[in-house]
Design a protein around this motif. Structure first.
Motif, PDB file in Angstrom:
ATOM      1  N   MET A  40       0.799  -1.168  -0.009  1.00  0.00           N
ATOM      2  CA  MET A  40      -0.011   0.059   0.108  1.00  0.00           C
ATOM      3  C   MET A  40       1.014   1.362  -0.084  1.00  0.00           C
ATOM      4  O   MET A  40       1.897   1.402   0.868  1.00  0.00           O
ATOM      5  CB  MET A  40      -0.900   0.111   1.236  1.00  0.00           C
ATOM      6  N   VAL A  41       0.482   2.276  -0.906  1.00  0.00           N
ATOM      7  CA  VAL A  41       1.492   3.613  -0.845  1.00  0.00           C
ATOM      8  C   VAL A  41       0.316   4.478  -0.173  1.00  0.00           C
ATOM      9  O   VAL A  41      -0.472   4.344  -0.051  1.00  0.00           O
ATOM     10  CB  VAL A  41       1.831   3.699  -2.299  1.00  0.00           C
ATOM     11  N   PHE A  42       1.351   5.377   0.272  1.00  0.00           N
ATOM     12  CA  PHE A  42       0.711   6.643   0.808  1.00  0.00           C
ATOM     13  C   PHE A  42       0.418   7.726  -0.150  1.00  0.00           C
ATOM     14  O   PHE A  42       0.405   7.337  -1.429  1.00  0.00           O
ATOM     15  CB  PHE A  42       1.570   7.355   1.851  1.00  0.00           C
ATOM     16  N   SER A  43      -0.148   8.883   0.198  1.00  0.00           N
ATOM     17  CA  SER A  43      -0.511   9.870  -0.701  1.00  0.00           C
ATOM     18  C   SER A  43       0.772  10.318  -1.207  1.00  0.00           C
ATOM     19  O   SER A  43       2.070  10.219  -0.821  1.00  0.00           O
ATOM     20  CB  SER A  43      -1.210  10.928  -0.102  1.00  0.00           C
ATOM     21  N   ARG A  44       0.842  11.027  -2.375  1.00  0.00           N
ATOM     22  CA  ARG A  44       2.063  11.695  -3.172  1.00  0.00           C
ATOM     23  C   ARG A  44       2.609  12.416  -1.872  1.00  0.00           C
ATOM     24  O   ARG A  44       2.395  13.224  -1.216  1.00  0.00           O
ATOM     25  CB  ARG A  44       1.670  12.680  -4.074  1.00  0.00           C
ATOM     26  N   GLY A  45       3.972  12.528  -1.908  1.00  0.00           N
ATOM     27  CA  GLY A  45       5.116  12.968  -1.048  1.00  0.00           C
ATOM     28  C   GLY A  45       5.062  12.200   0.154  1.00  0.00           C
ATOM     29  O   GLY A  45       5.437  12.813   1.468  1.00  0.00           O
ATOM     30  N   GLY A  46       4.563  10.946   0.289  1.00  0.00           N
ATOM     31  CA  GLY A  46       4.604   9.958   1.308  1.00  0.00           C
ATOM     32  C   GLY A  46       5.953   9.698   1.962  1.00  0.00           C
ATOM     33  O   GLY A  46       5.977   8.983   3.053  1.00  0.00           O
ATOM     34  N   GLY A  47       7.024   9.858   1.160  1.00  0.00           N
ATOM     35  CA  GLY A  47       8.211   9.605   1.711  1.00  0.00           C
ATOM     36  C   GLY A  47       8.498  10.518   3.158  1.00  0.00           C
ATOM     37  O   GLY A  47       9.391   9.908   4.043  1.00  0.00           O
ATOM     38  N   ASP A  48       8.092  11.588   3.175  1.00  0.00           N
ATOM     39  CA  ASP A  48       8.155  12.193   4.453  1.00  0.00           C
ATOM     40  C   ASP A  48       7.377  11.761   5.272  1.00  0.00           C
ATOM     41  O   ASP A  48       7.807  11.719   6.711  1.00  0.00           O
ATOM     42  CB  ASP A  48       7.299  13.847   4.143  1.00  0.00           C
ATOM     43  N   ILE A  49       6.359  11.039   5.199  1.00  0.00           N
ATOM     44  CA  ILE A  49       5.423  10.258   6.373  1.00  0.00           C
ATOM     45  C   ILE A  49       6.300   9.273   6.834  1.00  0.00           C
ATOM     46  O   ILE A  49       6.539   8.941   8.172  1.00  0.00           O
ATOM     47  CB  ILE A  49       4.029   9.715   5.624  1.00  0.00           C
ATOM     48  N   THR A  50       7.038   8.506   5.921  1.00  0.00           N
ATOM     49  CA  THR A  50       7.781   7.295   6.197  1.00  0.00           C
ATOM     50  C   THR A  50       9.001   7.714   7.206  1.00  0.00           C
ATOM     51  O   THR A  50       9.130   7.322   8.276  1.00  0.00           O
ATOM     52  CB  THR A  50       8.390   6.688   5.047  1.00  0.00           C
ATOM     53  N   GLY A  51       9.583   9.219   6.815  1.00  0.00           N
ATOM     54  CA  GLY A  51      10.625   9.510   7.663  1.00  0.00           C
ATOM     55  C   GLY A  51      10.176   9.918   9.038  1.00  0.00           C
ATOM     56  O   GLY A  51      10.949   9.613  10.185  1.00  0.00           O
ATOM     57  N   SER A  52       8.962  10.398   9.307  1.00  0.00           N
ATOM     58  CA  SER A  52       8.267  10.648  10.493  1.00  0.00           C
ATOM     59  C   SER A  52       8.139   9.719  11.320  1.00  0.00           C
ATOM     60  O   SER A  52       8.186   9.723  12.654  1.00  0.00           O
ATOM     61  CB  SER A  52       7.269  11.822  10.503  1.00  0.00           C
ATOM     62  N   ILE A  53       7.642   8.451  10.503  1.00  0.00           N
ATOM     63  CA  ILE A  53       7.156   7.469  11.430  1.00  0.00           C
ATOM     64  C   ILE A  53       8.386   6.577  11.906  1.00  0.00           C
ATOM     65  O   ILE A  53       8.421   6.298  13.290  1.00  0.00           O
ATOM     66  CB  ILE A  53       6.697   6.263  10.582  1.00  0.00           C
ATOM     67  N   LEU A  54       9.302   6.570  11.118  1.00  0.00           N
ATOM     68  CA  LEU A  54      10.814   6.007  11.657  1.00  0.00           C
ATOM     69  C   LEU A  54      11.486   7.056  12.761  1.00  0.00           C
ATOM     70  O   LEU A  54      11.613   6.391  13.965  1.00  0.00           O
ATOM     71  CB  LEU A  54      11.701   5.840  10.662  1.00  0.00           C
ATOM     72  N   ALA A  55      11.203   8.020  12.775  1.00  0.00           N
ATOM     73  CA  ALA A  55      11.677   9.011  13.775  1.00  0.00           C
ATOM     74  C   ALA A  55      11.000   8.920  15.066  1.00  0.00           C
ATOM     75  O   ALA A  55      11.643   8.855  16.248  1.00  0.00           O
ATOM     76  CB  ALA A  55      11.485  10.440  13.214  1.00  0.00           C
ATOM     77  N   ASN A  56       9.566   8.831  15.025  1.00  0.00           N
ATOM     78  CA  ASN A  56       8.727   8.681  16.018  1.00  0.00           C
ATOM     79  C   ASN A  56       9.323   7.263  16.801  1.00  0.00           C
ATOM     80  O   ASN A  56       9.450   7.306  18.125  1.00  0.00           O
ATOM     81  CB  ASN A  56       7.381   8.595  15.719  1.00  0.00           C
ATOM     82  N   ILE A  57       9.216   6.236  16.023  1.00  0.00           N
ATOM     83  CA  ILE A  57       9.395   5.026  16.532  1.00  0.00           C
ATOM     84  C   ILE A  57      10.891   4.743  17.339  1.00  0.00           C
ATOM     85  O   ILE A  57      11.148   4.091  18.291  1.00  0.00           O
ATOM     86  CB  ILE A  57       9.064   3.600  15.757  1.00  0.00           C
ATOM     87  N   ILE A  58      12.003   5.249  16.494  1.00  0.00           N
ATOM     88  CA  ILE A  58      13.346   5.268  16.887  1.00  0.00           C
ATOM     89  C   ILE A  58      13.512   6.003  18.230  1.00  0.00           C
ATOM     90  O   ILE A  58      14.444   5.961  18.700  1.00  0.00           O
ATOM     91  CB  ILE A  58      14.410   5.409  15.571  1.00  0.00           C
TER      92      ILE A  58
END
Length: 456
Positions: free
Chosen positions: A179-197
């Motif tokens: 499943m892909v996120f909305s366009r520009g979703g790479g920013d979302i991925t980075g923030s998810i990792l930052a939150n969990i890490i």
């Protein structure tokens, strides 16, 4: 040691020469251990983004049209990166396999391959392990993140890797599909990792050096915004001033992890730090301003309206029935105005007005078109007596008529409505009033204590 999640956007990985810049940036700081990449973006203005080409490839597949030309463009882009950087990853073979199996793949899987192949190449180039987003990020059917499953998988991965390259934009659904996120979703991925890490900072590298106090197409050489809160960013982004995917803010905002917007092409520039709770030195009494055209107002007047319970609600219910969002509602004793986006009502405006007349029988109902909204934003404004007065006086001196005024109770934002033809002049006027050297007024705005590490 400062723990950083570092995300590079499409312009930062568009070609081999950009890969070299990324490598210099990552290897210059040992704290940059977790790298997220987008799919290659445009190399020049008339170029195509890889993600756009992948969507086009899928469209050809769906309509049973020969897609070889589109596929050749995609393949050439990745091969250029591989060969120029002398990499060994067999991207040609994997792309050929993708093309051969195109008919059996979903659109989500096809368009996610831009990030996948880019991350594979980047991992080899940096000498980092590759960690696939499909092995970590779990997405619910409504496209929200399954935080518990994602946290568990990432924690397991971090027991194996203390650094890696990670593709942005996609995850795996609970039924095992990409499943892909909305366009520009790479920013979302980075923030998810930052939150969990539990990162100390989330670096977002793009092709601009952060935010500016005003649109450079309107104000010549506007001042950069070095620090901004999430609340201020939300206000400015809503009016169109944004270099960051809006949904990327929420995962890091919860933990007060600062986002640092930086420029891959000018890595020594200061950039912009986004963080809600910190002590910020304000050089000017405002943080920034932004505006956009395309609004109209619906004015409703009824004698003794204030004595009629539910009158405004009935009007708003009509707008809701027509699926119209309301931007602002300035009101008086016997009248109020609904500011709405023109494109939401223009096809059914007369039907909406007729429905309002039937619902509330107003004494007067009129529409004013061609409105632009300009928002002046700054947390420091609440500590500056007379800010609204200065703003209105400055516009008055320039002969700019104000058709609407709105200010929230937190005094973070003053929004004015003006004629669209006065949009640029309004922004220039407000900027000159609060940002010219003669008006410099250094302020300290202090918020609640930070839970994350402050970069200020």
């Amino acid at each position: 040691m400062t723990l950083k999640v570092t995300k590079f956007g499409g312009s930062s990985v568009s070609q081999a020469s950009q890969f070299k810049k990324v490598k210099d940036i990552v290897l210059s700081d040992p704290d940059r251990r977790f790298v997220v990449v987008s799919a290659p973006g445009k190399r020049f203005s008339s170029d195509s983004k890889i993600t756009d080409l992948l969507y086009l490839l899928d469209a050809h597949r769906q309509y049973h049209v020969d897609a070889s030309n589109v596929f050749d463009l995609i393949k050439a882009r990745f091969v250029e990166i591989k060969e120029t950087l002398h990499l060994k990853y067999p991207v040609e073979k994997e792309l050929d396999a993708l093309y051969q199996n195109l008919s059996s793949l979903s659109q989500n899987e096809i368009v996610s391959r831009g990030e996948y192949f880019c991350a594979k190449l980047m991992a080899e180039y940096l000498g980092f392990p590759f960690l696939d987003a499909a092995d970590v990020i779990r997405v619910n059917h409504d496209k929200t993140i399954d935080w518990d499953a994602t946290k568990a998988r990432l924690k397991t991965a971090m027991n194996q890797y203390d650094h890696f390259v990670f593709p942005g934009f996609y995850g795996l659904s609970n039924n095992g599909k990409i499943m892909v996120f909305s366009r520009g979703g790479g920013d979302i991925t980075g923030s998810i990792l930052a939150n969990i890490i539990e990162a100390d900072v989330y670096e977002n590298w793009t092709d601009v050096s952060g935010f500016l106090m005003a649109d450079p197409r309107i104000v010549k050489n506007p001042e950069p915004i070095t620090h901004i809160t999430y609340s201020e960013l939300r206000e400015l982004s809503y009016m169109g001033a944004s270099v960051l995917h809006e949904e990327a803010v929420f995962p890091v905002k919860e933990s007060n992890i600062p986002i640092h917007i930086l420029n891959t092409n000018a890595p020594n520039d200061q950039g912009t730090i986004i963080q809600e709770r910190n002590k910020v030195q304000r050089k000017y009494p405002i943080t920034g301003l932004a505006g956009k055209p395309g609004f109209l107002s619906i004015y409703v007047y009824k004698k003794h309206m204030s004595n009629e319970v539910g009158y405004m609600r009935k009007v708003l219910s009509v707008l809701e029935r027509f699926n119209v969002s309301i931007e602002h509602i300035p009101s008086g004793i016997d009248s109020f105005t609904a500011i709405v986006a023109r494109n939401e009502v223009e096809d059914g405006l007369y039907e909406i007005l007729h429905a309002i007349k039937q619902a509330v029988q107003p004494d007067e109902l009129k529409v004013l078109d061609n409105i632009a909204l300009v928002s002046t934003v700054g947390n420091s404004m609440s500590h500056q007596p007379g800010m609204a007065g200065r703003l209105f006086e400055a516009l008055g001196r320039e002969g700019i008529s104000i058709v609407m005024i709105a200010q929230d109770s937190n005094e973070i934002n003053i929004t004015v409505g003006v004629d669209e033809k006065d949009l640029a002049r309004t922004i220039q006027c407000i900027y000159a009033e609060f940002v010219q050297p003669s008006n410099v007024d250094v302020q300290i705005y202090e918020t609640a204590p930070s839970k994350g590490k402050s970069l200020i």
